[in-house]
Design an enzyme around this catalytic site. Sequence first.
Site, PDB file in Angstrom:
ATOM      1  N   ASP A  89       1.013  -1.031  -0.081  1.00  0.00           N
ATOM      2  CA  ASP A  89       0.196   0.003  -0.055  1.00  0.00           C
ATOM      3  C   ASP A  89       0.994   1.132  -0.110  1.00  0.00           C
ATOM      4  O   ASP A  89       2.158   1.099   0.342  1.00  0.00           O
ATOM      5  CB  ASP A  89      -0.820   0.017   1.156  1.00  0.00           C
ATOM      6  CG  ASP A  89      -2.223   1.142   1.032  1.00  0.00           C
ATOM      7  OD1 ASP A  89      -3.191   0.827   1.608  1.00  0.00           O
ATOM      8  OD2 ASP A  89      -2.055   1.881   0.328  1.00  0.00           O
TER       9      ASP A  89
HETATM   10  C1  GLC Z   1      -4.309   4.317  -0.446  1.00  0.00           C
HETATM   11  C2  GLC Z   1      -4.864   3.109  -0.282  1.00  0.00           C
HETATM   12  C3  GLC Z   1      -4.877   1.987  -1.203  1.00  0.00           C
HETATM   13  C4  GLC Z   1      -5.017   2.766  -2.685  1.00  0.00           C
HETATM   14  C5  GLC Z   1      -3.501   3.327  -2.478  1.00  0.00           C
HETATM   15  C6  GLC Z   1      -3.052   4.379  -3.661  1.00  0.00           C
HETATM   16  O1  GLC Z   1      -3.520   4.661   0.959  1.00  0.00           O
HETATM   17  O2  GLC Z   1      -4.824   2.399   0.922  1.00  0.00           O
HETATM   18  O3  GLC Z   1      -6.334   1.613  -1.167  1.00  0.00           O
HETATM   19  O4  GLC Z   1      -4.918   1.804  -3.469  1.00  0.00           O
HETATM   20  O5  GLC Z   1      -3.224   4.155  -1.393  1.00  0.00           O
HETATM   21  O6  GLC Z   1      -3.975   5.482  -3.968  1.00  0.00           O
END
Ligand code: GLC
Length: 727
Positions: free
Chosen positions: A259
Amino acid sequence: MRRSFVVAILILIAGMKGAEAQPLQKSLDAKIDSILSLLTLEEKVAMCHAQSKFSTPGVPRLGIPEIWMSDGPHGVRGEINWDNWGYAGWTNDSITAFPALTCLAATFNPELSFQYGVSVGEEARYRNKDVLLGPGVNIYRTPLNGRNFEYMGEDPHLASVLVVPYIKGVQLNGVAACVKHYVLNNQELWRDHINVEVSDRALYEIYLPAFKAAVEEGGVWSVMGAYNQFRGQHCCHNELLLNKILKTDWDFDGVVITDWGGAHDTREAALYGLDMEMGTGTDGLTTSTENAYDYYYLARPFLKMIKSGEIEEAVVDDKVRRILRLMFRTNMNPNRPMGRMNNKEHLKVARTVAGEGIVLLKNEGRFFPIGPNREITIAVIGENATRAMTVGGGSSELKARNEISPLEGLQARFQHARIIYSMGYASGPPQYGRVVPSALDADSLRSAAVAAAARADVVLFFGGLNKNHHQDCEGGDRQDFGLPFGQDELLEQLIQANDNLGVILISGNAVEMPWVDRVKGLMQAWYLGSEAGNALADVISGDVNPSGKLPFSFPVRLEDNAAHHYGKLSYPGDSVNQYYQEGIFVGYRWHDIREIRPLFAFGHGLSYTTFELSGAKTNKQSYTAGEAILVSCQVANTGDADGAEVVQVYAGKPDSKVERPVKELKGFRKVQVEKGGRRSVEISIDVEGLAFYDESIAGWNLEKGTYIIYIGNASDNIFQQLEIVIQ
Ligand code: GLC
C-alpha cells in the site's frame, strides 16, 4: 444490453486468443529468464520501486515498458500528478463510476460481478492502466470502519464467491487486478501501524478466505499488502503472510505491491515477500515532492545490500521475474484488447448492479413501490438526494463523466408527480482529512423541510453518510454509530408532519435507527455510482423489483457488535496493539451464538412480491471427504410481481468438539421467478467446506458426525433444517 455485452466479451476473448495460446508456462519463464539476463543490477532494483506516484520504471534501452497503475475498485480514478497526490487536471479521464463493492456484494450475483469486472477492466485498459488497484475484500468487523463501503461485507464465503469473477473480468482485459488490503486492515484509525493480534483460527476461517479465493480461483496477478502489522511485522513485508501463506501455500506467482507508504525496512522488504514498493517518503512520510525515489527502501539501500553480498542477487531476481510475468500478462502482451469506456453497456452494468444491490429493509403497508404515473406531491428531503457521491471516500473517489442524483432520477421517472425538494440538513463541503461544517443554518433547513413534508402526499427522506471525513472515508473511522448532521431529529419532525414517509439510506455501513418503527418504508441504498438516480427511480417506481440482501449485519446498538463488545483493546486498540478477541464470531456468527437479535440480519432483503421456499432436501444422507453435498429446494413466487430471491444455505455442527458458530454461509443462489411461477434450485457445497481450522494441527480438520444444513432467504429466516452425516 446482453447482446452487446456478449459481443464485447467475444471481442475480448478473441483478442486474448493469442494470449491464451501464449507459450506454455515453461517457455514464458524461459523468456523471462532471457530478459533477466540482459538487465543490469541497477535496472533490476529500479523495477522494484516507484518512479512516480503511480508508475514504476521500465528499461528504455531494451524497450521494456513502464508499469502504470490506478485506483480503484469502483472505476478508474482521475489522473494523479507525477509526484504528489494532486489531480493532474486532464480532460480525457472522466469515466463510468460503478457502484461501491458493498452494493455488488448485496446483489449476491456472481454473474453480475463478472460483468462489473469486465466493464471496469475495459475502462482501465482504455485509460492505459496496467494494474487496477482493487478489489478490496477486507472483512466488515466494525460498523465504524471508514472503508467498509469499498469491501464485500462480513462473510468470507460471500466475499470469496464474488471476488473471483470480478478479478477474472478485469484481467480478461490484460489489466492486472490487485486484491487488497492483504490482510486484517479492518479499520482506518491507526491503519499505518496498528499491530493486529488475532487467532490462527480466525485468520484462516474469516480474514484469509477471500484473498485465498482471489489467488487460487481468481488467478489474481497482484496483491496489495496492508498498512497494518500482524504479529509485529508489517503486512507489506511479512514472513508468514507473504512468503509462507501467499507464495508457498497458495502458490501465488504474481507481484506483491505495498500500500502507498506501507514499506518500512529494506531487509524485511527484500526478504519477507515484497516485490514492488510504492508511495514511500524518504523520511517515512508519504509526501513525495522532495523525496527522490532512489531513497526508497527497495532502491539504493537495497542495491547497496546486494552489492555488499548481505542480500543475494537471487532475491531481486525473483522480484523481477514476478514483475516481468505481470508485464507479459499486461503491457507486454501483444494480444491484449484495446478497452473502451463511457459506453452505454458500462452504464447499463452500473445501473443493473445498483438496482440489484439496493436492499428493501422494511415495507409497511406496501409503501414501496410508488406508482410513477400517480399525480401526487412527493416531498424529496435530504442532502443525499442531491449530493454527488462519486467524489470523496479517499483513493476510490472518481471523476465520473456523469452522475445522476436521486432527485434527478425521480424527476425523470415520476413525470406526473409534483416533486418538491428540501435539503433538510447540510453536512458541509467534501474535504479529505478534516470536517468543514456547513455555513447553512440548520434550523431554517429543518423548518423548510418539515413544511415541505406537511404539504406532500408522500415523503422520501434521503439520508445516511456521505464519504466525507468520518462519514465512510479512507483515513478515518466513523466516530459514532448514529446518523450525523441532526438527521435523527429531523426525521422525527418529518414523521410528525407526515408519517407517510419512506427512508432511503445512502451509506456503506450500518447505522443506528431510533426512528425505524415510525417509518413505513426503508431501503439501504449504497454509493451507487453514475447511474445512482436512475437505479433508485427504477426500484422506487417498481420498474425493478428489489432483490438485494445485506452483506453485513445491522446491530441495534454498537455494543451489540462483537468488536465493540470487547471494548477498546478490541476496537480500536490502544494505538499500538489491537486484539480481535471475538475470534471467528464476526457479524451474524456473533449475533447467533450470543442470541443478540440484529436490527436487520445478514442476508436480509425484501421484495415487492413474496416467495415461498419448500421441499428442501440433500442428494443423500451421508458423505465422505471429496464429495459435494447437493442441496435443492423449490422457490415459488406467490405474489403479484416477477422477482428474484436468494436461497442461502448455511451449515453448523451443534455437537462439535470445538466452539463453532451456530451456522455459517456455505452456498447461495439468486433465482429469478416470474409471478405465480416456481423454480427449483440446487446448490452444491464441498464437504471440505465444513472443516474448521484446527490450530493443534495447523490445518483444516473435517470432523466426522452430524451436521445441520439450514436453508433460508436470510441468516435469520431459515425455513428448513436438514441433518447430514460426514463419515
Ligand atoms: C491508499 C489506499 C489504497 C490505494 C493506494 C493508492 O492509501 O490504502 O487502497 O490503492 O493508497 O492510492
